[in-house]
Design a protein around this motif. Structure first.
Motif, PDB file in Angstrom:
ATOM      1  N   MET A   1      -9.654  -6.062   6.542  1.00  0.00           N
ATOM      2  CA  MET A   1      -8.305  -5.934   6.792  1.00  0.00           C
ATOM      3  C   MET A   1      -7.934  -7.335   7.392  1.00  0.00           C
ATOM      4  N   GLN A   2      -8.639  -8.016   8.082  1.00  0.00           N
ATOM      5  CA  GLN A   2      -8.502  -8.986   9.012  1.00  0.00           C
ATOM      6  C   GLN A   2      -7.695 -10.157   7.931  1.00  0.00           C
ATOM      7  N   ARG A   3      -8.320 -10.399   7.039  1.00  0.00           N
ATOM      8  CA  ARG A   3      -7.563 -11.114   5.904  1.00  0.00           C
ATOM      9  C   ARG A   3      -6.348 -10.564   5.461  1.00  0.00           C
ATOM     10  N   ALA A   4      -6.145  -9.486   5.006  1.00  0.00           N
ATOM     11  CA  ALA A   4      -5.165  -8.883   4.799  1.00  0.00           C
ATOM     12  C   ALA A   4      -3.995  -9.127   5.698  1.00  0.00           C
ATOM     13  N   GLN A  41      -2.390  -1.159   2.702  1.00  0.00           N
ATOM     14  CA  GLN A  41      -3.351  -0.296   2.140  1.00  0.00           C
ATOM     15  C   GLN A  41      -4.832  -0.823   2.085  1.00  0.00           C
ATOM     16  N   PHE A  42      -5.664   0.228   2.021  1.00  0.00           N
ATOM     17  CA  PHE A  42      -7.111  -0.332   1.493  1.00  0.00           C
ATOM     18  C   PHE A  42      -7.655   0.397   0.661  1.00  0.00           C
ATOM     19  N   ASP A  43      -8.326  -0.268  -0.316  1.00  0.00           N
ATOM     20  CA  ASP A  43      -9.155   0.536  -1.227  1.00  0.00           C
ATOM     21  C   ASP A  43      -8.036   1.347  -2.156  1.00  0.00           C
ATOM     22  N   PHE A  44      -6.974   1.042  -2.141  1.00  0.00           N
ATOM     23  CA  PHE A  44      -5.763   1.673  -3.142  1.00  0.00           C
ATOM     24  C   PHE A  44      -5.603   3.134  -2.331  1.00  0.00           C
TER      25      PHE A  44
END
Length: 106
Positions: A1-4, A41-44
């Motif tokens: 999530m840090q990159r997103a 979102q994370f992992d769809f």
């Protein structure tokens, strides 16, 4: 999530169980960015962020809403108004904001 999230400083994640995590952000700016610029979102799957009150039990927190941005394409010019945008948005859920110019048109 840090990159997103495009964080400037490292964030620390703590697993609280039941798919709930506490995130300690490295700066207030990173925190505000992550909280106010979703949806994420994370992992769809949708990721719902809420401000945490330290006296609240994780099991008492309710994650049942998420703000989303909706774009409606090809509306007739007379429907590109703040009034119609709010009416359409309220049909979908609860309106947070309708993006219009100073004259009230999109």
């Amino acid at each position: 999530m840090q990159r997103a999230w495009g964080l400037h400083r490292e964030a620390q994640f703590r697993d609280m169980g039941s798919n709930i995590f506490i995130v300690h952000f490295g700066s207030e700016g990173d925190y505000k960015h992550a909280l106010n610029n979703g949806p994420w979102q994370f992992d769809f799957s949708v990721l719902i962020l809420k401000e945490y009150k330290r006296k609240t039990r994780p099991s008492e927190m309710i994650f049942d809403t998420v703000d989303i941005w909706v774009r409606v394409i090809d509306l007739p010019p007379n429907k590109r108004t703040e009034v119609f945008g709010k009416a359409l948005g309220n049909w979908l859920g609860e309106v947070v904001k309708v993006d219009v110019d100073v004259d009230g048109f999109a």
